[in-house]
Design a protein around this motif. Structure first.
Motif, PDB file in Angstrom:
ATOM      1  N   ILE A   1       0.745  -1.230   0.109  1.00 57.38           N
ATOM      2  CA  ILE A   1      -0.175   0.022   0.163  1.00 57.38           C
ATOM      3  C   ILE A   1       0.795   1.308  -0.087  1.00 57.38           C
ATOM      4  N   LYS A   2       1.860   1.218   0.782  1.00 56.96           N
ATOM      5  CA  LYS A   2       2.831   2.492   0.746  1.00 56.96           C
ATOM      6  C   LYS A   2       3.409   2.763  -0.470  1.00 56.96           C
ATOM      7  N   LYS A   3       3.770   1.669  -1.103  1.00 54.73           N
ATOM      8  CA  LYS A   3       4.288   1.577  -2.367  1.00 54.73           C
ATOM      9  C   LYS A   3       3.290   2.370  -3.429  1.00 54.73           C
ATOM     10  N   ALA A   4       2.078   1.643  -3.347  1.00 53.50           N
ATOM     11  CA  ALA A   4       0.926   2.222  -4.510  1.00 53.50           C
ATOM     12  C   ALA A   4       0.916   3.560  -4.174  1.00 53.50           C
ATOM     13  N   VAL A   5       0.843   4.236  -2.969  1.00 50.50           N
ATOM     14  CA  VAL A   5       0.732   5.623  -2.718  1.00 50.50           C
ATOM     15  C   VAL A   5       1.730   6.426  -3.375  1.00 50.50           C
ATOM     16  N   GLN A   6       3.240   5.816  -3.046  1.00 52.35           N
ATOM     17  CA  GLN A   6       4.352   6.514  -3.478  1.00 52.35           C
ATOM     18  C   GLN A   6       4.350   6.452  -5.118  1.00 52.35           C
ATOM     19  N   ILE A   7       3.924   5.634  -5.687  1.00 51.16           N
ATOM     20  CA  ILE A   7       3.981   5.713  -7.323  1.00 51.16           C
ATOM     21  C   ILE A   7       2.807   6.455  -8.032  1.00 51.16           C
ATOM     22  N   GLY A   8       1.801   6.806  -7.104  1.00 47.78           N
ATOM     23  CA  GLY A   8       0.561   7.619  -7.333  1.00 47.78           C
ATOM     24  C   GLY A   8      -0.665   6.701  -7.832  1.00 47.78           C
ATOM     25  N   LEU A   9      -0.716   5.464  -7.314  1.00 45.51           N
ATOM     26  CA  LEU A   9      -1.916   4.817  -7.670  1.00 45.51           C
ATOM     27  C   LEU A   9      -2.943   5.460  -7.021  1.00 45.51           C
ATOM     28  N   ASP A  10      -4.361   5.416  -7.623  1.00 42.80           N
ATOM     29  CA  ASP A  10      -5.285   5.768  -7.064  1.00 42.80           C
ATOM     30  C   ASP A  10      -6.092   4.704  -6.249  1.00 42.80           C
ATOM     31  N   GLU A  11      -6.140   3.618  -6.731  1.00 47.20           N
ATOM     32  CA  GLU A  11      -6.914   2.487  -6.122  1.00 47.20           C
ATOM     33  C   GLU A  11      -6.222   1.109  -6.265  1.00 47.20           C
ATOM     34  N   LEU A  12      -6.388   0.344  -5.419  1.00 47.35           N
ATOM     35  CA  LEU A  12      -5.656  -1.029  -5.383  1.00 47.35           C
ATOM     36  C   LEU A  12      -6.499  -2.055  -4.929  1.00 47.35           C
ATOM     37  N   CYS A  13      -6.420  -3.245  -5.769  1.00 49.60           N
ATOM     38  CA  CYS A  13      -7.331  -4.476  -5.504  1.00 49.60           C
ATOM     39  C   CYS A  13      -6.419  -5.366  -5.179  1.00 49.60           C
ATOM     40  N   PHE A  14      -6.463  -5.952  -3.929  1.00 49.96           N
ATOM     41  CA  PHE A  14      -5.871  -7.270  -3.853  1.00 49.96           C
ATOM     42  C   PHE A  14      -6.410  -8.482  -4.010  1.00 49.96           C
ATOM     43  N   THR A  15      -5.697  -9.414  -4.620  1.00 46.93           N
ATOM     44  CA  THR A  15      -6.423 -10.383  -5.473  1.00 46.93           C
ATOM     45  C   THR A  15      -5.568 -11.781  -4.962  1.00 46.93           C
ATOM     46  N   GLU A  16      -5.379 -12.260  -3.710  1.00 43.62           N
ATOM     47  CA  GLU A  16      -4.774 -13.327  -3.362  1.00 43.62           C
ATOM     48  C   GLU A  16      -5.210 -14.684  -4.046  1.00 43.62           C
ATOM     49  N   HIS A  17      -4.291 -15.560  -3.981  1.00 43.15           N
ATOM     50  CA  HIS A  17      -4.515 -16.688  -4.593  1.00 43.15           C
ATOM     51  C   HIS A  17      -5.395 -17.826  -3.824  1.00 43.15           C
ATOM     52  N   ILE A  18      -6.185 -18.437  -4.390  1.00 43.93           N
ATOM     53  CA  ILE A  18      -6.956 -19.770  -4.229  1.00 43.93           C
ATOM     54  C   ILE A  18      -6.951 -20.754  -5.210  1.00 43.93           C
ATOM     55  N   ASP A  19      -6.357 -21.863  -5.122  1.00 40.99           N
ATOM     56  CA  ASP A  19      -6.237 -23.026  -6.266  1.00 40.99           C
ATOM     57  C   ASP A  19      -6.430 -24.309  -5.481  1.00 40.99           C
ATOM     58  N   TYR A  20      -7.827 -24.783  -5.532  1.00 39.60           N
ATOM     59  CA  TYR A  20      -8.241 -25.757  -4.952  1.00 39.60           C
ATOM     60  C   TYR A  20      -7.663 -27.034  -6.144  1.00 39.60           C
ATOM     61  N   GLY A  21      -7.437 -28.075  -5.488  1.00 38.44           N
ATOM     62  CA  GLY A  21      -7.013 -29.391  -6.162  1.00 38.44           C
ATOM     63  C   GLY A  21      -5.747 -29.578  -6.641  1.00 38.44           C
ATOM     64  N   VAL A  22      -4.991 -28.547  -6.354  1.00 38.03           N
ATOM     65  CA  VAL A  22      -3.337 -28.668  -6.589  1.00 38.03           C
ATOM     66  C   VAL A  22      -2.646 -28.158  -5.329  1.00 38.03           C
ATOM     67  N   LYS A  23      -2.692 -26.828  -4.979  1.00 35.69           N
ATOM     68  CA  LYS A  23      -2.258 -26.232  -3.792  1.00 35.69           C
ATOM     69  C   LYS A  23      -3.128 -25.916  -2.627  1.00 35.69           C
ATOM     70  N   THR A  24      -3.835 -26.875  -2.516  1.00 33.22           N
ATOM     71  CA  THR A  24      -4.861 -26.637  -1.287  1.00 33.22           C
ATOM     72  C   THR A  24      -4.175 -26.303   0.050  1.00 33.22           C
ATOM     73  N   ASP A  25      -3.188 -26.787   0.240  1.00 33.20           N
ATOM     74  CA  ASP A  25      -2.467 -26.775   1.672  1.00 33.20           C
ATOM     75  C   ASP A  25      -1.608 -25.259   1.555  1.00 33.20           C
ATOM     76  N   LEU A  26      -1.588 -24.614   0.381  1.00 28.16           N
ATOM     77  CA  LEU A  26      -0.907 -23.292   0.559  1.00 28.16           C
ATOM     78  C   LEU A  26      -1.983 -22.202  -0.172  1.00 28.16           C
ATOM     79  N   ASN A  27      -3.093 -22.446  -0.045  1.00 28.13           N
ATOM     80  CA  ASN A  27      -4.102 -21.338  -0.373  1.00 28.13           C
ATOM     81  C   ASN A  27      -4.207 -20.140   0.747  1.00 28.13           C
ATOM     82  N   CYS A  28      -4.623 -19.084   0.234  1.00 28.80           N
ATOM     83  CA  CYS A  28      -4.663 -18.074   1.151  1.00 28.80           C
ATOM     84  C   CYS A  28      -5.635 -18.220   2.448  1.00 28.80           C
ATOM     85  N   ASN A  29      -5.025 -17.725   3.357  1.00 30.74           N
ATOM     86  CA  ASN A  29      -5.845 -17.796   4.847  1.00 30.74           C
ATOM     87  C   ASN A  29      -6.781 -16.652   4.589  1.00 30.74           C
ATOM     88  N   LEU A  30      -8.138 -16.931   4.174  1.00 29.34           N
ATOM     89  CA  LEU A  30      -8.997 -15.784   4.140  1.00 29.34           C
ATOM     90  C   LEU A  30      -9.346 -15.170   5.289  1.00 29.34           C
TER      91      LEU A  30
END
Length: 261
Positions: free
Chosen positions: A23-52
């Motif tokens: 977020i600090k970097k986004a503000v620094q480079i002049g972004l107006d909006e940021l959408c976080f899109t963390e990974h969920i991939d059931y079937g392959v990386k189930t144990d590594l998925n984002c802790n929602l």
């Protein structure tokens, strides 16, 4: 308006970038909006998925801290396969996402970047099967905002460029389906990092989408570290305008918002 709508942080298994530092970097480079899109991939990386639960908690903390400096949206990237739709539906029903990227990262639980999916298939077979899988998914699942990096299979195709015309019928059916469903696509600027001599998706796909009446389009860096954030977004906006698009979109509570180019 500069918005990055494909961003990964510490809550994705392939990133260690702290959300607050992002977020600090986004503000620094002049972004107006940021959408976080963390990974969920059931079937392959189930144990590594984002802790929602933890992701949501940190997002709300950061949103309160930085709400006067940048707009933050709570998104997710669903790496859906035809056989894993129900697991994603449960997550969507439980959490108040602003934005959902529907991506295809693997087929039959075989990943592209390892070549497991491509191994033993001709280029024609794995190219067509990739798009067929996406088509199957979007006919079964509707709670998403846009299709992510639509022709991503090109990134991992060791056989080189596969002629667009050979997969155009499949891609056209995909695009007609999402347009009819009120969904969109993204331009994923990771194409510049990967050295692809085209946008992702390709200019051919973007032209086809526009000609079919497609309007909803987002831009995302697919960032996993500070150096990726906001990559080439301003340049891509100009390209989209040249291609005849009138707006890039942001989302709030799953509702698309047009931001004129």
């Amino acid at each position: 308006m500069l918005a990055d709508y494909h961003v990964h942080t510490e809550f994705s298994d392939d990133s260690e970038y702290l959300m607050e530092e992002c977020i600090k970097k986004a503000v620094q480079i002049g972004l107006d909006e940021l959408c976080f899109t963390e990974h969920i991939d059931y079937g392959v990386k189930t144990d590594l998925n984002c802790n929602l639960k933890e992701y949501r908690k940190e997002f709300l903390r950061c949103k309160e801290l930085y709400q006067d400096r940048i707009t933050l949206q709570f998104g997710i990237e669903f790496g859906i396969q035809a056989g894993t739709v129900q697991s994603f539906q449960q997550d969507f029903d439980e959490y108040p996402f602003d934005f959902v990227i529907l991506s295809c990262h693997q087929v039959d639980n075989k990943e592209f970047w390892t070549q497991d999916f491509q191994r033993g298939k001709t280029q024609k077979e794995y190219q067509e099967k990739y798009y067929e899988e996406i088509l199957q998914v979007i006919k079964k699942y509707n709670d998403y905002s846009i299709l992510g990096h639509l022709d991503m299979i090109k990134r991992y195709d060791k056989c080189g460029e596969y002629p667009f015309e050979k997969v155009k019928p499949l891609i056209e059916e995909i695009l007609k389906t999402i347009i009819n469903d009120g969904k969109g696509i993204e331009v994923n600027t990771s194409c510049f990092r990967y050295g692809i001599n085209d946008l992702t998706p390709s200019i051919d796909i973007l032209k086809l989408y526009r000609n079919l009446g497609g309007e909803i389009i987002t831009i995302g860096s697919d960032s996993h570290e500070g150096g990726h954030l906001g990559c080439k977004i301003a340049e891509v906006k100009k390209t989209l305008k040249d291609l005849g698009f009138h707006a890039v979109y942001t989302f709030d509570k799953m509702k698309p918002i047009a931001n004129p180019l």
